[in-house]
Design a protein around this motif. Sequence first.
Motif, short mmCIF file in Angstrom:
data_model
loop_
_atom_site.label_atom_id
_atom_site.label_comp_id
_atom_site.label_asym_id
_atom_site.label_seq_id
_atom_site.Cartn_x
_atom_site.Cartn_y
_atom_site.Cartn_z
N GLY A 1 1.53 4.69 -8.96
CA GLY A 1 1.20 3.46 -8.24
C GLY A 1 -0.19 3.38 -7.65
O GLY A 1 -0.53 2.36 -7.06
N VAL A 2 -1.00 4.42 -7.80
CA VAL A 2 -2.33 4.36 -7.19
C VAL A 2 -3.25 3.40 -7.95
O VAL A 2 -4.09 2.73 -7.33
CB VAL A 2 -2.97 5.75 -7.02
CG1 VAL A 2 -2.15 6.60 -6.06
CG2 VAL A 2 -3.15 6.46 -8.35
N GLY A 3 -3.10 3.34 -9.25
CA GLY A 3 -3.90 2.39 -10.03
C GLY A 3 -3.57 0.95 -9.63
O GLY A 3 -4.47 0.11 -9.48
N MET B 1 0.85 -1.19 0.00
CA MET B 1 0.00 0.00 0.00
C MET B 1 0.89 1.24 0.00
O MET B 1 1.91 1.26 0.67
CB MET B 1 -0.91 -0.03 1.23
CG MET B 1 -1.90 1.13 1.31
SD MET B 1 -3.13 1.20 0.01
CE MET B 1 -4.20 -0.13 0.46
N ILE B 2 0.49 2.23 -0.70
CA ILE B 2 1.20 3.50 -0.73
C ILE B 2 0.87 4.25 0.55
O ILE B 2 -0.29 4.38 0.92
CB ILE B 2 0.76 4.32 -1.97
CG1 ILE B 2 1.12 3.58 -3.25
CG2 ILE B 2 1.39 5.69 -1.95
CD1 ILE B 2 0.55 4.21 -4.49
N GLY B 3 1.90 4.74 1.24
CA GLY B 3 1.69 5.46 2.50
C GLY B 3 0.70 6.61 2.34
O GLY B 3 0.84 7.43 1.45
N PHE C 1 -15.19 1.87 -5.56
CA PHE C 1 -14.20 2.29 -4.57
C PHE C 1 -13.50 3.57 -5.01
O PHE C 1 -13.28 3.78 -6.21
CB PHE C 1 -13.14 1.20 -4.36
CG PHE C 1 -13.70 -0.07 -3.80
CD1 PHE C 1 -13.77 -0.27 -2.43
CD2 PHE C 1 -14.18 -1.07 -4.64
CE1 PHE C 1 -14.30 -1.43 -1.90
CE2 PHE C 1 -14.70 -2.25 -4.12
CZ PHE C 1 -14.76 -2.42 -2.75
N ALA C 2 -13.16 4.39 -4.03
CA ALA C 2 -12.36 5.59 -4.26
C ALA C 2 -11.08 5.47 -3.45
O ALA C 2 -11.11 5.06 -2.28
CB ALA C 2 -13.14 6.84 -3.84
N ALA C 3 -9.97 5.82 -4.07
CA ALA C 3 -8.67 5.84 -3.40
C ALA C 3 -8.29 7.29 -3.17
O ALA C 3 -8.26 8.09 -4.11
CB ALA C 3 -7.63 5.14 -4.26
N ARG C 4 -8.01 7.61 -1.93
CA ARG C 4 -7.67 8.99 -1.56
C ARG C 4 -6.32 9.04 -0.86
O ARG C 4 -6.01 8.20 -0.03
CB ARG C 4 -8.74 9.59 -0.67
CG ARG C 4 -10.07 9.77 -1.39
CD ARG C 4 -11.12 10.47 -0.52
NE ARG C 4 -12.34 10.65 -1.27
CZ ARG C 4 -12.57 11.64 -2.12
NH1 ARG C 4 -11.65 12.58 -2.30
NH2 ARG C 4 -13.71 11.73 -2.79
#
Length: 155
Positions: A90-92, A1-3, A53-56
């Motif tokens: 890297g979020v995708g 996971m990205i910090g 889903f949403a990534a924030r």
Amino acid sequence: MIGGLTITEDDLSADDVRALVALHLSGMHAESPACKVHALPLEKLRQPGVTFFAARMHGALAAIGAIKHLDDTHGELKSMRAAPEWRGKGVGEAVLRHLLAVAQARGYTRVSLETGRTEAFAPAVALYRKYGFEECAAFAEYVVDDFSQCLSLAL
């Protein structure tokens, strides 16, 4: 996971989420023949069987993605898109890993998707292939041809 990145189920009511879905749809229309645009508009992303889903990152929308229930063993990835300022960071990939974890938790044995074959789709296809997705026969309502391809991953 990205910090600092959080991925949560989302109801598509926030303006930034709606704007990124609209950007995704306009991009699919710009890069695909009209009959080959399978991206889901807001109302279809809200249908039963689709989980969005949403990534924030620290509150800022970084990416979106959805998984559609096809049957008890099969899910479909939909609406994968990083916000322009987050592309290549890297979020995708984080959203893809999250959706695959959701699929496994649901007991799916396979996850599939439809995407284009043109250069515009190459980064997404490379990401899917990195995770082991392989070309497969058409599924659901899709048709495999010189523009569209279907990819699948056995879980």
